[in-house]
Write a protein that holds these residues in place. Structure first.
Motif, short mmCIF file in Angstrom:
data_model
loop_
_atom_site.label_atom_id
_atom_site.label_comp_id
_atom_site.label_asym_id
_atom_site.label_seq_id
_atom_site.Cartn_x
_atom_site.Cartn_y
_atom_site.Cartn_z
N GLN A 34 -4.86 11.80 15.22
CA GLN A 34 -4.06 12.52 14.23
C GLN A 34 -4.95 13.37 13.33
O GLN A 34 -5.97 12.89 12.82
N ASP A 35 -4.56 14.62 13.16
CA ASP A 35 -5.21 15.55 12.23
C ASP A 35 -4.09 16.33 11.56
O ASP A 35 -3.83 17.48 11.88
N ILE A 36 -3.38 15.67 10.66
CA ILE A 36 -2.17 16.23 10.05
C ILE A 36 -2.59 17.29 9.03
O ILE A 36 -2.96 16.99 7.89
N ARG A 37 -2.51 18.51 9.46
CA ARG A 37 -3.14 19.61 8.73
C ARG A 37 -2.46 19.95 7.40
O ARG A 37 -3.11 20.42 6.47
N TYR A 38 -1.16 19.72 7.30
CA TYR A 38 -0.47 20.09 6.06
C TYR A 38 -0.64 19.05 4.96
O TYR A 38 -0.16 19.25 3.84
N ALA A 39 -1.35 17.98 5.25
CA ALA A 39 -1.63 16.98 4.22
C ALA A 39 -2.95 17.26 3.50
O ALA A 39 -3.32 16.53 2.58
N GLY A 40 -3.66 18.32 3.91
CA GLY A 40 -4.94 18.65 3.29
C GLY A 40 -5.05 20.14 3.02
O GLY A 40 -4.03 20.83 2.87
N ALA A 41 -6.29 20.64 2.98
CA ALA A 41 -6.53 22.05 2.66
C ALA A 41 -6.80 22.91 3.89
O ALA A 41 -6.86 24.13 3.78
N ASN A 42 -6.93 22.29 5.07
CA ASN A 42 -7.26 23.03 6.28
C ASN A 42 -6.00 23.53 6.95
O ASN A 42 -5.59 23.06 8.01
N ASN A 43 -5.34 24.50 6.30
CA ASN A 43 -4.12 25.09 6.84
C ASN A 43 -3.93 26.48 6.25
O ASN A 43 -4.72 26.91 5.39
N PHE A 44 -2.92 27.19 6.68
CA PHE A 44 -2.76 28.59 6.29
C PHE A 44 -2.42 28.78 4.82
O PHE A 44 -2.56 29.89 4.30
N MET A 45 -2.02 27.71 4.12
CA MET A 45 -1.77 27.81 2.69
C MET A 45 -2.96 27.35 1.86
O MET A 45 -2.99 27.55 0.65
N GLY A 46 -3.91 26.67 2.49
CA GLY A 46 -5.13 26.26 1.82
C GLY A 46 -4.98 25.10 0.86
O GLY A 46 -5.85 24.85 0.02
N ARG A 47 -3.90 24.32 1.03
CA ARG A 47 -3.64 23.17 0.15
C ARG A 47 -2.61 22.27 0.81
O ARG A 47 -1.93 22.68 1.76
N PRO A 48 -2.46 21.03 0.32
CA PRO A 48 -1.40 20.17 0.86
C PRO A 48 -0.02 20.77 0.55
O PRO A 48 0.21 21.32 -0.53
N LEU A 49 0.89 20.65 1.49
CA LEU A 49 2.25 21.13 1.30
C LEU A 49 3.09 20.06 0.61
O LEU A 49 2.80 18.87 0.69
N ALA A 50 4.15 20.51 -0.05
CA ALA A 50 5.05 19.60 -0.74
C ALA A 50 5.60 18.55 0.22
O ALA A 50 6.02 18.87 1.33
#
Length: 244
Positions: A34-50
């Protein structure tokens, strides 16, 4: 990113308890990476999502059982699934919508959509206001070669090339080279594109075939996105918390 346009009202749930037909994937198969990207900063928004309070893959139980079957088949080839996103709270989808309309676009964000403006991502089918992920029936994933060196980690301070660049130049994902990075809003990310190498096409075909044998359908514009037909239903908005 969100893709499948699936209608449905938001169903309430308590943060401490999953709805009866949802499960933590690690409880079904802990061998799936598992590498749940929206729980951290490594995603297109650069931060965890709501709504992403923990980096946990939550799915409908039937989806999880079918993923386990895929994993068992891949294990015989020294391969593994790696999950990038699973159930996505509806509040995270709303977070994406607000991001797309905020009128700014940073260099880090452009790595994920080098050819398009983020304001056009709805029209082009890369973000949707209603996501199949919020039903628990859609997942984003890739393949990992367990015999390869997967030690390279994402460095938030590094200036990586965009998601269509050669694998050595773009952000590392610890997985096989599918021709683009995850969440790449580009024609090159279309599953059947001809603008990737034969080896990259073989990896994509292997993933699509393994998932199809368990009933999953791929989304043609995103090589990483799969859904299980008829396993959806209403969209949910319970937050993701740490599995007990």
């Amino acid at each position: 990113m969100a893709i499948a346009l699936i209608p449905g009202a938001i169903s309430p749930a308590f943060a401490q308890n999953l709805p009866g037909d949802f499960a933590f994937l690690r409880d079904i198969d802990p061998t799936i990476i598992q590498d749940i990207r929206y729980a951290g900063a490594n995603n297109f928004m650069g931060r965890p999502l709501a709504g992403y309070g923990a980096a946990e893959c939550v799915v409908k139980r039937e989806v999880g059982l079918r993923l386990k079957a895929v994993q068992q088949e891949l294990a015989r080839q020294r391969l593994s699934l790696k999950m990038f996103d699973c159930y996505r709270p509806a509040r995270a989808v709303a977070d994406m919508v607000a991001w797309s309309k905020n009128g700014t676009e940073t260099a880090a964000e452009r790595r994920y959509n080098p050819a398009f403006s983020k304001a056009d991502l709805f029209r082009l089918g890369y973000i949707a206001t209603h996501s199949g992920h919020s039903t628990g029936a859609a997942v984003d994933l890739t393949l990992v070669d367990l015999g390869a060196d997967n030690s390279h980690k994402f460095d938030p301070a590094r200036d990586y090339a965009d998601c269509t660049a050669p694998v050595a130049a773009r952000a590392p994902e610890g997985s096989v080279d599918m021709g683009t990075g995850y969440d790449c809003s580009d024609l090159k990310a279309h599953t059947a594109t001809g603008s990737i190498t034969p080896a990259q096409r073989r990896w994509r075909a292997m993933l699509v075939a393994a998932m199809a044998r368990q009933g999953f359908a791929n989304y043609a514009k995103e090589w990483w996105h799969f859904s299980l037909p008829r396993a959806g239903g209403p969209a949910y908005d319970f937050p993701i918390v740490r599995a007990r």
